[in-house]
Scaffold this active site. Structure first.
Site, PDB file in Angstrom:
ATOM      1  N   ARG A 191       0.851  -1.189   0.000  1.00 55.73           N
ATOM      2  CA  ARG A 191       0.000   0.000   0.000  1.00 55.73           C
ATOM      3  C   ARG A 191       0.884   1.235   0.000  1.00 55.73           C
ATOM      4  O   ARG A 191       1.804   1.344   0.828  1.00 55.73           O
ATOM      5  CB  ARG A 191      -0.870   0.058   1.261  1.00 55.73           C
ATOM      6  CG  ARG A 191      -1.839  -1.088   1.417  1.00 55.73           C
ATOM      7  CD  ARG A 191      -2.568  -0.947   2.751  1.00 55.73           C
ATOM      8  NE  ARG A 191      -3.259  -2.157   3.123  1.00 55.73           N
ATOM      9  CZ  ARG A 191      -3.454  -2.543   4.393  1.00 55.73           C
ATOM     10  NH1 ARG A 191      -3.009  -1.797   5.394  1.00 55.73           N
ATOM     11  NH2 ARG A 191      -4.106  -3.651   4.654  1.00 55.73           N
ATOM     12  N   HIS A 204       2.642  -3.255   5.278  1.00 58.11           N
ATOM     13  CA  HIS A 204       2.104  -3.128   3.909  1.00 58.11           C
ATOM     14  C   HIS A 204       2.784  -1.983   3.156  1.00 58.11           C
ATOM     15  O   HIS A 204       2.903  -2.026   1.935  1.00 58.11           O
ATOM     16  CB  HIS A 204       0.594  -2.883   3.936  1.00 58.11           C
ATOM     17  CG  HIS A 204      -0.204  -4.088   4.323  1.00 58.11           C
ATOM     18  ND1 HIS A 204      -0.506  -5.098   3.440  1.00 58.11           N
ATOM     19  CD2 HIS A 204      -0.741  -4.457   5.508  1.00 58.11           C
ATOM     20  CE1 HIS A 204      -1.212  -6.032   4.054  1.00 58.11           C
ATOM     21  NE2 HIS A 204      -1.381  -5.667   5.316  1.00 58.11           N
ATOM     22  N   HIS A 251      -8.827  -8.103  12.641  1.00 61.50           N
ATOM     23  CA  HIS A 251      -8.293  -9.237  11.868  1.00 61.50           C
ATOM     24  C   HIS A 251      -9.156 -10.488  11.963  1.00 61.50           C
ATOM     25  O   HIS A 251      -8.648 -11.613  11.921  1.00 61.50           O
ATOM     26  CB  HIS A 251      -6.849  -9.531  12.295  1.00 61.50           C
ATOM     27  CG  HIS A 251      -5.884  -8.492  11.817  1.00 61.50           C
ATOM     28  ND1 HIS A 251      -5.736  -7.277  12.423  1.00 61.50           N
ATOM     29  CD2 HIS A 251      -5.052  -8.470  10.745  1.00 61.50           C
ATOM     30  CE1 HIS A 251      -4.850  -6.541  11.771  1.00 61.50           C
ATOM     31  NE2 HIS A 251      -4.415  -7.237  10.749  1.00 61.50           N
ATOM     32  N   HIS A 266      -9.508 -11.746   7.929  1.00 59.62           N
ATOM     33  CA  HIS A 266      -8.347 -12.126   7.127  1.00 59.62           C
ATOM     34  C   HIS A 266      -7.194 -12.449   8.075  1.00 59.62           C
ATOM     35  O   HIS A 266      -7.254 -12.117   9.253  1.00 59.62           O
ATOM     36  CB  HIS A 266      -7.935 -11.013   6.167  1.00 59.62           C
ATOM     37  CG  HIS A 266      -7.389  -9.775   6.843  1.00 59.62           C
ATOM     38  ND1 HIS A 266      -8.197  -8.818   7.404  1.00 59.62           N
ATOM     39  CD2 HIS A 266      -6.117  -9.350   7.042  1.00 59.62           C
ATOM     40  CE1 HIS A 266      -7.455  -7.846   7.919  1.00 59.62           C
ATOM     41  NE2 HIS A 266      -6.178  -8.143   7.713  1.00 59.62           N
ATOM     42  N   HIS A 289      -3.266 -11.594   8.437  1.00 59.41           N
ATOM     43  CA  HIS A 289      -2.187 -10.737   7.945  1.00 59.41           C
ATOM     44  C   HIS A 289      -0.859 -11.457   8.183  1.00 59.41           C
ATOM     45  O   HIS A 289      -0.586 -11.928   9.281  1.00 59.41           O
ATOM     46  CB  HIS A 289      -2.203  -9.401   8.707  1.00 59.41           C
ATOM     47  CG  HIS A 289      -0.934  -8.608   8.562  1.00 59.41           C
ATOM     48  ND1 HIS A 289      -0.847  -7.483   7.750  1.00 59.41           N
ATOM     49  CD2 HIS A 289       0.307  -8.773   9.105  1.00 59.41           C
ATOM     50  CE1 HIS A 289       0.393  -7.000   7.820  1.00 59.41           C
ATOM     51  NE2 HIS A 289       1.115  -7.755   8.629  1.00 59.41           N
TER      52      HIS A 289
HETATM   53 ZN    ZN Z   1      -2.370  -6.674   6.745  1.00 60.05          ZN
END
Ligand code: ZN
Length: 249
Positions: A175, A191, A228, A231, A233
């Protein structure tokens, strides 16, 4: 008559020889193109070796440290690299001598695309998590960010294989700073550096979190950790920060 019969034979042979030569050429070209499109090793590597070829090998086996461990691609083939090569060899049914020779390199060539990404992951999956493209806009240079993403993918490939070669889906990779801000990412988010991947997949989120501990992921944040629960991470930081309370981590 005998002359007429004899004449076509050399021609037929010539055609056959030419055809055989074309076959050999095309096979050799295809093999070389696959390796050359990315990176080719020109010598056997074993403990004590050093150089860029070692570093390239280390990136490919970075997903094979011991539980909780990390492979640092520093170009120096030490005991940890040897053990990682042995685990890679074991994972693919090769002789486990810890020496990277033709069998090991052939397997790596089979596992990588021409852009050096492992066959089950792409740069497109890992680049800008807000739908843009490219590797700029983070704290690191675009080249460093992209290199981090490459290592992340090789670690994911190792984990994918260990989990039975079922799909792992990356929902967010690199990102840029504006992107990270827009999704409410932490200001020091991995990220931003291209080192992270958020996963969902054909496995439970806890299975992903638990298995990641064996593949060099220093950052593991999953179910039970704030934000979280939908997902897992993973990131390739080299000190371990693991938090997935619902998974016993
Ligand atoms: Zn993440």
């Amino acid at each position: 008559m005998s002359i007429a019969l004899r004449k076509p034979l050399p021609r037929l042979l010539a055609v056959l020889v030419l055809f055989a030569a074309m076959l050999v050429t095309s096979v050799v070209t295809a093999t070389e193109a696959r390796a050359d499109g990315c990176y080719s090793w020109s010598r056997t590597l074993s403990e004590g070796a050093s150089g860029e070829d070692v570093r390239q090998l280390q990136i490919r086996v970075a997903g094979y440290p011991a539980y909780g461990g990390h492979i640092i691609p520093d170009g120096a083939f030490g005991p940890a690299t040897k053990a990682a090569v042995q685990r890679f060899q074991a994972a693919y049914g090769l002789g486990q001598d810890g020496i990277a020779g033709s069998a090991t390199f052939s397997k790596i060539y089979a596992l990588q695309d021409d852009d050096c990404t492992p066959i089950h992951f792409t740069y497109a999956e890992l680049d800008d998590g807000c739908g843009g493209s490219g590797w700029d806009g983070g704290p690191l240079s675009a080249a460093q960010t992209k290199a981090n993403a490459l290592q992340t993918m090789w670690q994911l490939e190792a984990m994918r294989h260990a989990l039975g070669d079922r799909a792992l889906n990356v929902t967010s990779g690199f990102r840029s700073i504006p992107c990270n801000n827009s999704v409410g990412g932490a200001s020091n988010s991995q990220h931003l550096y291209g080192r992270a991947a958020d996963l969902v997949g054909s496995h439970s989120l806890c299975t992903l979190a638990q298995r990641a501990r064996y593949h060099g992921f220093g950052g593991i944040i999953g179910p039970g950790a704030a934000g979280h629960n939908d997902h897992t991470h993973l990131d390739i930081r080299t000190s371990n920060y693991w938090s997935a309370p619902n998974c016993g981590i």
